[in-house]
Write a protein that holds these residues in place. Structure first.
Motif, mmCIF file in Angstrom:
data_model
loop_
_atom_site.group_PDB
_atom_site.id
_atom_site.type_symbol
_atom_site.label_atom_id
_atom_site.label_comp_id
_atom_site.label_asym_id
_atom_site.label_seq_id
_atom_site.Cartn_x
_atom_site.Cartn_y
_atom_site.Cartn_z
ATOM 1 N N PHE A 135 0.833 -1.201 0.000
ATOM 2 C CA PHE A 135 0.000 0.000 0.000
ATOM 3 C C PHE A 135 0.872 1.258 0.000
ATOM 4 C CE2 PHE A 135 -2.191 3.281 2.606
ATOM 5 C CZ PHE A 135 -3.250 3.545 1.749
ATOM 6 N N LEU A 136 0.559 2.163 -0.934
ATOM 7 C CA LEU A 136 1.341 3.391 -1.100
ATOM 8 C C LEU A 136 2.840 3.105 -1.128
ATOM 9 C CD1 LEU A 136 -0.533 6.052 1.110
ATOM 10 C CD2 LEU A 136 -0.529 5.841 -1.382
ATOM 11 N N GLN A 137 3.193 2.079 -1.898
ATOM 12 C CA GLN A 137 4.606 1.733 -2.123
ATOM 13 C C GLN A 137 5.352 1.473 -0.807
ATOM 14 O OE1 GLN A 137 5.753 5.144 -4.563
ATOM 15 N NE2 GLN A 137 5.383 3.956 -6.407
ATOM 16 N N GLU A 163 15.451 -0.119 10.989
ATOM 17 C CA GLU A 163 16.170 -0.332 9.728
ATOM 18 C C GLU A 163 15.537 -1.446 8.900
ATOM 19 O OE1 GLU A 163 20.603 -1.524 8.014
ATOM 20 O OE2 GLU A 163 20.352 -1.117 10.162
ATOM 21 N N GLU A 164 15.129 -2.533 9.548
ATOM 22 C CA GLU A 164 14.522 -3.651 8.823
ATOM 23 C C GLU A 164 13.266 -3.204 8.081
ATOM 24 O OE1 GLU A 164 13.839 -6.573 11.810
ATOM 25 O OE2 GLU A 164 15.979 -7.110 12.013
ATOM 26 N N LEU A 170 11.830 0.195 1.050
ATOM 27 C CA LEU A 170 12.617 0.516 -0.147
ATOM 28 C C LEU A 170 12.487 -0.547 -1.228
ATOM 29 C CD1 LEU A 170 15.906 2.021 1.320
ATOM 30 C CD2 LEU A 170 14.168 3.197 -0.054
ATOM 31 N N ALA A 171 12.167 -1.775 -0.836
ATOM 32 C CA ALA A 171 11.968 -2.826 -1.837
ATOM 33 C C ALA A 171 10.776 -2.499 -2.730
ATOM 34 C CB ALA A 171 11.766 -4.174 -1.147
ATOM 35 N N TYR A 172 9.803 -1.770 -2.202
ATOM 36 C CA TYR A 172 8.633 -1.364 -2.999
ATOM 37 C C TYR A 172 8.927 -0.127 -3.830
ATOM 38 C CZ TYR A 172 5.896 -4.632 -0.212
ATOM 39 O OH TYR A 172 5.418 -5.772 0.395
ATOM 40 N N THR A 179 11.773 7.667 2.544
ATOM 41 C CA THR A 179 12.249 6.427 3.157
ATOM 42 C C THR A 179 13.758 6.455 3.320
ATOM 43 O OG1 THR A 179 10.400 5.232 2.144
ATOM 44 C CG2 THR A 179 12.205 3.914 3.030
ATOM 45 N N ARG A 180 14.460 6.953 2.324
ATOM 46 C CA ARG A 180 15.924 7.028 2.437
ATOM 47 C C ARG A 180 16.347 8.051 3.497
ATOM 48 N NH1 ARG A 180 18.638 3.764 -0.652
ATOM 49 N NH2 ARG A 180 17.666 2.916 -2.544
ATOM 50 N N LEU A 181 15.597 9.122 3.631
ATOM 51 C CA LEU A 181 15.911 10.094 4.685
ATOM 52 C C LEU A 181 15.727 9.465 6.063
ATOM 53 C CD1 LEU A 181 16.530 12.919 5.771
ATOM 54 C CD2 LEU A 181 14.100 13.475 5.448
ATOM 55 N N PHE A 182 14.610 8.779 6.259
ATOM 56 C CA PHE A 182 14.374 8.121 7.549
ATOM 57 C C PHE A 182 15.428 7.053 7.822
ATOM 58 C CE2 PHE A 182 9.486 8.962 7.633
ATOM 59 C CZ PHE A 182 9.736 10.312 7.827
#
Length: 234
Positions: A135-137, A163-164, A170-172, A179-182
């Motif tokens: 949902f929502l990537q 992190e997990e 990120l796989a989506y 997501t990369r910022l977080f």
């Protein structure tokens, strides 16, 4: 004989989606929210109006200038999300935006004030994962990653789990700026500064998603500031 036209609110003819697309202008976002709220008021089981009103509450709550105004926006967003859940409990939108608004409210009140929602936020996001993990990537995994980052370890937080979940998100969508910022923030908290810097450098090269341009523009600015700070501290 002329028949008087029915009286509608001034904003009734406006396109709420178009207004919300211009949400960087908060007046435009507020008009969109008012249209969706009117839809809920007419029909509390209007699922689309409810989840979109909840989404607008989250955006507005993050941009209001006072703590009280932020609370009011998040609370309106929570109410709308609950209406969406009541209308369609098996759809992810209501659950996700309920968790988002609760998370925004929690951040506005700091650790002490936000802990009362911590269990509900996690539960609602786990419901989204069970319904539709993409949902929502991957937004539920991203939000759970943030939950584990923000919540103190004593109450269930975990930088490893953060992190997990962020890597699953990120796989989506490997091009997700937020997501990369977080993930960079989580990596810095794990004393992995070089890895954090690498994530931030990738953000610099990523394009803004047209559907999320206001959000991505803000997150890119945060990433630039964080990268500058980490570079200066080398």
């Amino acid at each position: 004989m002329l028949v008087a036209a029915p009286a509608f609110p001034a904003h009734a003819a406006e396109d709420a989606d178009a207004l919300y697309a211009n949400r960087a202008d908060l007046a435009s976002a507020r008009r969109a929210a008012a249209i969706w709220q009117a839809g809920i008021d007419r029909n509390p089981r209007d699922f689309t109006a409810a989840w979109k009103r909840a989404r607008a509450g989250y955006w507005l709550g993050g941009h209001e200038s006072t703590s009280d105004a932020k609370d009011a926006s998040y609370e309106a967003g929570m109410a709308a999300a609950r209406a969406a859940i009541a209308a369609m409990p098996d759809k992810p939108e209501g659950h996700f935006w309920l968790a988002a608004n609760m998370g925004g409210y929690a951040e506005n009140h700091g650790i002490r004030g936000g802990l009362k929602y911590r269990g509900t936020i996690r539960d609602e996001l786990e419901k989204v994962l069970a319904m539709d993990p993409g949902f929502l990537q991957g937004s539920a995994d991203r939000a759970l990653g943030r939950w584990y980052f923000r919540v103190p370890g004593l109450f269930g937080g975990s930088k490893q789990k953060s992190e997990e979940h962020l890597r699953r998100a990120l796989a989506y969508n490997p091009r997700s700026i937020v997501t990369r910022l977080f993930l960079a923030e989580t990596l810095e908290a794990e004393d992995r500064v070089d890895d954090a810097r690498s994530e931030l450098q990738q953000i610099a090269a990523l394009p803004v998603d047209p559907d999320w341009a206001p959000e991505d523009t803000e997150f890119k600015a945060q990433a630039r500031a964080m990268l500058a700070r980490l570079t200066a501290s080398k």
